[in-house]
Design a protein around this motif. Structure first.
Motif, PDB file in Angstrom:
ATOM      1  N   SER A 421       0.823  -1.211   0.000  1.00  0.00           N
ATOM      2  CA  SER A 421       0.000   0.000   0.000  1.00  0.00           C
ATOM      3  C   SER A 421       0.856   1.258   0.000  1.00  0.00           C
ATOM      4  CB  SER A 421      -0.934   0.006   1.207  1.00  0.00           C
ATOM      5  OG  SER A 421      -0.193   0.014   2.419  1.00  0.00           O
ATOM      6  N   VAL A 422       2.034   1.195   0.653  1.00  0.00           N
ATOM      7  CA  VAL A 422       2.906   2.378   0.678  1.00  0.00           C
ATOM      8  C   VAL A 422       3.361   2.721  -0.734  1.00  0.00           C
ATOM      9  CG1 VAL A 422       5.076   3.315   1.511  1.00  0.00           C
ATOM     10  CG2 VAL A 422       3.661   1.924   3.037  1.00  0.00           C
ATOM     11  N   LYS A 423       3.770   1.689  -1.445  1.00  0.00           N
ATOM     12  CA  LYS A 423       4.216   1.920  -2.825  1.00  0.00           C
ATOM     13  C   LYS A 423       3.070   2.448  -3.679  1.00  0.00           C
ATOM     14  CE  LYS A 423       6.334  -0.477  -6.740  1.00  0.00           C
ATOM     15  NZ  LYS A 423       6.851  -1.782  -7.223  1.00  0.00           N
ATOM     16  N   ALA A 424       1.895   1.863  -3.508  1.00  0.00           N
ATOM     17  CA  ALA A 424       0.746   2.277  -4.308  1.00  0.00           C
ATOM     18  C   ALA A 424       0.350   3.712  -4.012  1.00  0.00           C
ATOM     19  CB  ALA A 424      -0.433   1.343  -4.049  1.00  0.00           C
ATOM     20  N   SER A 425       0.259   4.052  -2.709  1.00  0.00           N
ATOM     21  CA  SER A 425      -0.162   5.411  -2.361  1.00  0.00           C
ATOM     22  C   SER A 425       0.882   6.432  -2.791  1.00  0.00           C
ATOM     23  CB  SER A 425      -0.426   5.520  -0.854  1.00  0.00           C
ATOM     24  OG  SER A 425       0.735   5.196  -0.105  1.00  0.00           O
ATOM     25  N   SER A 426       2.145   6.059  -2.745  1.00  0.00           N
ATOM     26  CA  SER A 426       3.205   6.965  -3.209  1.00  0.00           C
ATOM     27  C   SER A 426       3.060   7.199  -4.709  1.00  0.00           C
ATOM     28  CB  SER A 426       4.584   6.387  -2.894  1.00  0.00           C
ATOM     29  OG  SER A 426       4.762   6.254  -1.498  1.00  0.00           O
ATOM     30  N   GLY A 427       2.747   6.124  -5.426  1.00  0.00           N
ATOM     31  CA  GLY A 427       2.562   6.260  -6.862  1.00  0.00           C
ATOM     32  C   GLY A 427       1.371   7.138  -7.195  1.00  0.00           C
ATOM     33  N   VAL A 428       0.266   6.961  -6.449  1.00  0.00           N
ATOM     34  CA  VAL A 428      -0.917   7.792  -6.670  1.00  0.00           C
ATOM     35  C   VAL A 428      -0.599   9.246  -6.386  1.00  0.00           C
ATOM     36  CG1 VAL A 428      -3.242   8.308  -5.845  1.00  0.00           C
ATOM     37  CG2 VAL A 428      -2.551   5.932  -6.218  1.00  0.00           C
ATOM     38  N   ALA A 429       0.091   9.502  -5.277  1.00  0.00           N
ATOM     39  CA  ALA A 429       0.436  10.878  -4.925  1.00  0.00           C
ATOM     40  C   ALA A 429       1.281  11.523  -6.014  1.00  0.00           C
ATOM     41  CB  ALA A 429       1.177  10.903  -3.589  1.00  0.00           C
ATOM     42  N   LEU A 430       2.229  10.753  -6.562  1.00  0.00           N
ATOM     43  CA  LEU A 430       3.079  11.279  -7.632  1.00  0.00           C
ATOM     44  C   LEU A 430       2.243  11.581  -8.872  1.00  0.00           C
ATOM     45  CD1 LEU A 430       5.859  11.999  -8.731  1.00  0.00           C
ATOM     46  CD2 LEU A 430       6.165   9.574  -9.351  1.00  0.00           C
ATOM     47  N   PHE A 431       1.323  10.677  -9.200  1.00  0.00           N
ATOM     48  CA  PHE A 431       0.458  10.866 -10.374  1.00  0.00           C
ATOM     49  C   PHE A 431      -0.409  12.110 -10.193  1.00  0.00           C
ATOM     50  CE2 PHE A 431      -3.420  10.299 -12.785  1.00  0.00           C
ATOM     51  CZ  PHE A 431      -2.991   9.809 -14.008  1.00  0.00           C
ATOM     52  N   VAL A 432      -1.026  12.255  -9.015  1.00  0.00           N
ATOM     53  CA  VAL A 432      -1.906  13.404  -8.738  1.00  0.00           C
ATOM     54  C   VAL A 432      -1.112  14.705  -8.807  1.00  0.00           C
ATOM     55  CG1 VAL A 432      -3.306  14.525  -6.950  1.00  0.00           C
ATOM     56  CG2 VAL A 432      -3.592  12.080  -7.414  1.00  0.00           C
ATOM     57  N   SER A 433       0.131  14.670  -8.355  1.00  0.00           N
ATOM     58  CA  SER A 433       0.940  15.893  -8.372  1.00  0.00           C
ATOM     59  C   SER A 433       1.152  16.390  -9.797  1.00  0.00           C
ATOM     60  CB  SER A 433       2.287  15.658  -7.688  1.00  0.00           C
ATOM     61  OG  SER A 433       3.123  14.829  -8.491  1.00  0.00           O
ATOM     62  N   LYS A 434       1.119  15.485 -10.754  1.00  0.00           N
ATOM     63  CA  LYS A 434       1.322  15.866 -12.150  1.00  0.00           C
ATOM     64  C   LYS A 434       0.084  16.558 -12.732  1.00  0.00           C
ATOM     65  CE  LYS A 434       5.404  13.939 -12.425  1.00  0.00           C
ATOM     66  NZ  LYS A 434       6.641  14.743 -12.605  1.00  0.00           N
ATOM     67  N   LEU A 435      -1.057  16.499 -12.005  1.00  0.00           N
ATOM     68  CA  LEU A 435      -2.296  17.101 -12.505  1.00  0.00           C
ATOM     69  C   LEU A 435      -2.396  18.574 -12.151  1.00  0.00           C
ATOM     70  CD1 LEU A 435      -4.810  14.223 -11.634  1.00  0.00           C
ATOM     71  CD2 LEU A 435      -3.654  14.661 -13.814  1.00  0.00           C
ATOM     72  N   GLY A 436      -1.431  19.083 -11.398  1.00  0.00           N
ATOM     73  CA  GLY A 436      -1.371  20.513 -11.121  1.00  0.00           C
ATOM     74  C   GLY A 436      -2.550  21.049 -10.333  1.00  0.00           C
ATOM     75  N   GLY A 437      -3.143  20.222  -9.473  1.00  0.00           N
ATOM     76  CA  GLY A 437      -4.252  20.689  -8.647  1.00  0.00           C
ATOM     77  C   GLY A 437      -5.572  20.802  -9.376  1.00  0.00           C
ATOM     78  N   ASP A 438      -5.665  20.241 -10.585  1.00  0.00           N
ATOM     79  CA  ASP A 438      -6.905  20.290 -11.360  1.00  0.00           C
ATOM     80  C   ASP A 438      -7.966  19.426 -10.674  1.00  0.00           C
ATOM     81  OD1 ASP A 438      -8.966  19.740 -13.273  1.00  0.00           O
ATOM     82  OD2 ASP A 438      -7.630  20.397 -14.870  1.00  0.00           O
ATOM     83  N   THR A 439      -8.928  20.083 -10.018  1.00  0.00           N
ATOM     84  CA  THR A 439      -9.930  19.373  -9.217  1.00  0.00           C
ATOM     85  C   THR A 439     -10.745  18.397 -10.052  1.00  0.00           C
ATOM     86  OG1 THR A 439     -10.100  21.243  -7.703  1.00  0.00           O
ATOM     87  CG2 THR A 439     -11.904  19.656  -7.688  1.00  0.00           C
ATOM     88  N   LYS A 440     -11.102  18.818 -11.255  1.00  0.00           N
ATOM     89  CA  LYS A 440     -11.910  17.952 -12.120  1.00  0.00           C
ATOM     90  C   LYS A 440     -11.196  16.644 -12.403  1.00  0.00           C
ATOM     91  CE  LYS A 440     -14.109  17.797 -16.678  1.00  0.00           C
ATOM     92  NZ  LYS A 440     -14.381  18.539 -17.936  1.00  0.00           N
ATOM     93  N   TRP A 441      -9.893  16.722 -12.739  1.00  0.00           N
ATOM     94  CA  TRP A 441      -9.161  15.513 -13.051  1.00  0.00           C
ATOM     95  C   TRP A 441      -8.885  14.681 -11.812  1.00  0.00           C
ATOM     96  CZ3 TRP A 441      -8.507  12.924 -17.314  1.00  0.00           C
ATOM     97  CH2 TRP A 441      -8.706  13.575 -18.542  1.00  0.00           C
ATOM     98  N   ILE A 442      -8.600  15.354 -10.700  1.00  0.00           N
ATOM     99  CA  ILE A 442      -8.379  14.610  -9.454  1.00  0.00           C
ATOM    100  C   ILE A 442      -9.640  13.836  -9.085  1.00  0.00           C
ATOM    101  CG2 ILE A 442      -8.015  14.875  -6.962  1.00  0.00           C
ATOM    102  CD1 ILE A 442      -6.165  17.251  -7.649  1.00  0.00           C
ATOM    103  N   THR A 443     -10.797  14.465  -9.240  1.00  0.00           N
ATOM    104  CA  THR A 443     -12.072  13.800  -8.947  1.00  0.00           C
ATOM    105  C   THR A 443     -12.263  12.588  -9.851  1.00  0.00           C
ATOM    106  OG1 THR A 443     -13.049  15.905  -8.280  1.00  0.00           O
ATOM    107  CG2 THR A 443     -14.564  14.118  -8.812  1.00  0.00           C
ATOM    108  N   ARG A 444     -11.908  12.741 -11.109  1.00  0.00           N
ATOM    109  CA  ARG A 444     -12.060  11.620 -12.040  1.00  0.00           C
ATOM    110  C   ARG A 444     -11.124  10.471 -11.691  1.00  0.00           C
ATOM    111  NH1 ARG A 444     -12.253  11.869 -18.690  1.00  0.00           N
ATOM    112  NH2 ARG A 444     -12.645   9.626 -18.970  1.00  0.00           N
ATOM    113  N   VAL A 445      -9.905  10.818 -11.302  1.00  0.00           N
ATOM    114  CA  VAL A 445      -8.953   9.785 -10.878  1.00  0.00           C
ATOM    115  C   VAL A 445      -9.526   9.004  -9.689  1.00  0.00           C
ATOM    116  CG1 VAL A 445      -6.728   9.418  -9.737  1.00  0.00           C
ATOM    117  CG2 VAL A 445      -6.879  10.912 -11.746  1.00  0.00           C
ATOM    118  N   GLY A 446     -10.031   9.753  -8.692  1.00  0.00           N
ATOM    119  CA  GLY A 446     -10.597   9.102  -7.516  1.00  0.00           C
ATOM    120  C   GLY A 446     -11.782   8.227  -7.867  1.00  0.00           C
ATOM    121  N   LYS A 447     -12.621   8.698  -8.773  1.00  0.00           N
ATOM    122  CA  LYS A 447     -13.807   7.926  -9.173  1.00  0.00           C
ATOM    123  C   LYS A 447     -13.412   6.612  -9.827  1.00  0.00           C
ATOM    124  CE  LYS A 447     -17.786   8.121 -12.317  1.00  0.00           C
ATOM    125  NZ  LYS A 447     -18.560   8.969 -13.269  1.00  0.00           N
ATOM    126  N   GLU A 448     -12.467   6.678 -10.768  1.00  0.00           N
ATOM    127  CA  GLU A 448     -12.088   5.468 -11.491  1.00  0.00           C
ATOM    128  C   GLU A 448     -11.366   4.477 -10.591  1.00  0.00           C
ATOM    129  OE1 GLU A 448     -13.153   4.620 -14.312  1.00  0.00           O
ATOM    130  OE2 GLU A 448     -14.113   6.525 -14.771  1.00  0.00           O
TER     131      GLU A 448
END
Length: 634
Positions: A421-448
């Motif tokens: 889970s540590v590796k997975a959550s780190s990967g997710v955090a890195l991926f989300v950071s690349k979205l530049g705080g775009d709420t719409k895309w972050i919401t879509r990531v969370g949904k999927e």
């Protein structure tokens, strides 16, 4: 087909939709059923509208009698375009306009014939239960003055034939010879439009008189149906019996029933404002669900949708099933099966190295921003390989068919070994950071992620991943209110960003959220009264701090605060629901005994956004704004 001419901006900004759900227009006298709603963001000075018709729809009307109209929503008046005509060869009615609205076609003579058959509204002077004072002048026609006090009795009907005694007055100090004094019966309750009022002078014979034969008199109290309101609904008996003119036709109601359709709105509330020559008409007073959309008129009036239009936002979804009946539905574009499969496999193979700035990003490109890329990457971290890599199309199709875990496992099959889970959550955090705080895309990531990978991970794995997507603060805030990670996953699966959640209500094994935007809506509309001030039909929660509209203080009052409103919602839903439905719900909750002076409340629940609005319907402390004043609901 409908044509627009001389629109000076890009016509793609113009929407033309079938508005046949506006049943009041489709069914009004002379209508041939053609109703369209036109809106545009384009700037224009003139437009020509052409609406086709079928000769089979004319029902005997002459083609040359057809006229194009539009409705003025501010006062529910029908207006006919000044410049228009009929192309009988091509079965088209055309008209020129400088604005867009809702347009339709009627047989002009049929419509105007009905309009002219109605009469102008009348205003009741008296209604059942009104208090009036009755005066009777008593004259001394005898030969002498007298100084004794005496009584005057008042009756409904002849007292010598069983008339009903209604009160008395005392004249003091007698009456001079040839003089007279006035006896007043105060606070007589009006019970009908015509009644004979009798008086008897000195019924107890307390004074000596020259003649006892002239001590009784009567006069008919005649108010007349044009001035009397028998049922107290605000409409005269005359208007209810003879018919009330509206833009949609002539409406008749029962003068002895204040709520003819039993929907909780008085007939006057449904007829709306009186204008000089017609009634506004909010909804049909003879139908509890005027437009047939499955919603009671009272819910639509208070909630803000149009009870005369089954599809208030004209998006082809009935208000009864539309989770946002105020905004036209815009379906999300579907990602192709091949593209989904490709992105899953790319994420599984390249992971972090494929992100922007990674060593292998040149091989992945824009696909690294895809939610499905992240699913492949995280799936590799969490789910062990189970065999050979399946065809990418099969993986994508499995997601679409509702078997996401199978899709991801197939896509991950050739990748050895699960991560943690540590590796997975780190990967997710890195991926989300690349979205530049775009709420719409972050919401879509969370949904999927919620509907695929996280659906099958334990809370110990889900929690850090949710924190990586939405941030620690909001996850902890909602968990402190009793939600588990699995509960939050269900919320995010609906496409909700956790920072947007203001409150959560437990129903069975689910939580239903109240988003900040939903709370701010019903707070402004039904708690502090700052949204739609003066809107007809509005009810407010009886709060500790009372609302004032146009100098009129809301009569309902209790110790209620915003916190108590939320607790009332929690209690109401706890008894009504066991889960957050996948369909839009509008629920009426009747409390066994009043709470804070509230007997009934209505709750609208969207399958996408949770609790959208809440408002009180009835109660001793619940009042409805109508005709410039607060009116009791019970």
């Amino acid at each position: 087909m409908l044509f627009n001419k001389r629109v000076t901006d890009n016509q793609k900004n113009t929407s033309i939709v079938n508005a046949s759900g506006y049943v009041a227009l489709a069914d009004m006298p002379g209508s041939i059923g053609k109703v369209v709603d036109i809106n545009t963001t384009a700037a224009f000075t003139s437009a020509t509208i052409s609406i086709p018709y079928n000769e089979s729809d004319l029902r005997g009307a002459s083609e040359n009698d057809l006229k194009m109209y539009y409705i003025n929503e501010s006062d529910h008046s029908i207006k006919f375009l000044d410049v228009q005509g009929v192309d009988t060869a091509n079965n088209i009615v055309w008209g020129r306009t400088n604005h867009f609205s809702t347009y339709g076609i009627v047989s002009y003579s049929s419509y105007m014939g009905t309009w002219n058959s109605g009469s102008n509204p009348t205003v009741p002077e008296y209604t059942y239960g009104d208090k009036i004072n009755i005066k009777a002048v008593v004259y001394n026609t005898g030969d002498a003055a007298f100084s004794s006090n005496f009584d005057v009795y008042f009756y409904e009907g002849d007292p010598d034939a069983g008339g009903n005694y209604i009160g008395s007055a005392t004249i003091t100090g007698g009456i001079s010879k040839g003089g007279g004094k006035t006896a007043v019966l105060y606070g007589y309750t009006v019970t009908s439009s015509a009644v004979d009022i009798y008086v008897k002078v000195d019924p107890l014979n307390s004074i000596a008189e020259k003649s006892e034969s002239n001590n009784k008199a009567y006069k008919t109290l005649s108010i007349g149906p044009q001035n009397f309101d028998s049922d107290g609904d605000g409409l005269t008996d005359y208007d209810e019996t003879n018919g009330m003119r509206t833009a949609f036709g002539i409406i008749k109601t029962d003068p002895n029933n204040r709520d003819m359709d039993g929907d909780g709105l008085t007939d006057m509330e449904e007829m709306g404002n009186r204008y000089a020559n017609y009634y506004y008409m909010v909804s049909y007073p003879t139908l509890s669900n005027s437009d047939g959309d499955g919603l009671e008129d009272i819910s639509e009036v208070i909630g803000g949708t149009n009870p005369l239009n089954a599809d208030s936002d004209n998006d082809s979804l009935s208000d009864g099933i539309d989770d946002d009946p105020f905004t036209p539905y815009q379906p999300e574009s579907e990602t192709g099966v091949l593209v989904i499969g490709k992105q899953i496999v790319l994420g599984a193979v390249f992971g972090e190295s494929g992100l922007e700035g990674g060593s292998l990003n040149y091989l992945v490109g824009e696909d690294s921003y895809s939610t499905y890329y992240l699913i492949g990457w995280v799936g590799f971290s969490l789910i062990p390989g189970v065999g050979a890599v399946a065809d990418a199309r099969d993986a994508a199709q499995a997601i679409i068919n509702g078997d996401p875990v199978g899709a991801v496992m197939n896509a991950m099959g050739a990748i050895p070994g699960p991560g943690d889970s540590v590796k997975a959550s780190s990967g997710v955090a890195l991926f989300v950071s690349k979205l530049g705080g775009d709420t719409k895309w972050i919401t879509r990531v969370g949904k999927e992620l919620a509907r695929t990978i996280l659906k099958y991970t334990p809370d110990s794995v889900t929690t850090p991943i949710l924190k990586a997507i939405y941030g620690n603060t909001d996850v902890v805030r909602l968990m402190n209110r009793g939600a588990l990670a699995s509960d939050l996953r269900k919320i995010t699966e609906r496409g909700i960003h956790l920072k947007d959640v203001m409150h959560i209500t437990r129903v069975g094994d689910d939580f239903i959220p109240i988003l900040y935007k939903g709370f701010n809506h019903f707070k402004g509309r039904h708690i502090i009264g700052t949204i739609d001030v003066g809107k007809r039909g509005t009810t407010l929660f009886p709060m500790k701090d009372q609302v004032v509209w146009y100098g009129k203080t809301y009569p309902g009052k209790s110790s209620m605060t915003e916190t108590e409103v939320l607790k009332l919602i929690d209690e109401a839903l706890e008894t009504q629901l066991r889960e957050w439905s996948t369909e839009f719900k509008k629920i009426t909750v009747v409390f066994p005994t009043e709470k804070y002076g509230i007997k009934e409340i209505n709750i609208w629940i969207s399958q996408k956004e949770g609790i959208q609005t809440v408002f009180p319907l009835k109660g001793t402390e619940v009042f409805r704004w109508f005709n410039g004043k607060w009116n009791p609901t019970i």
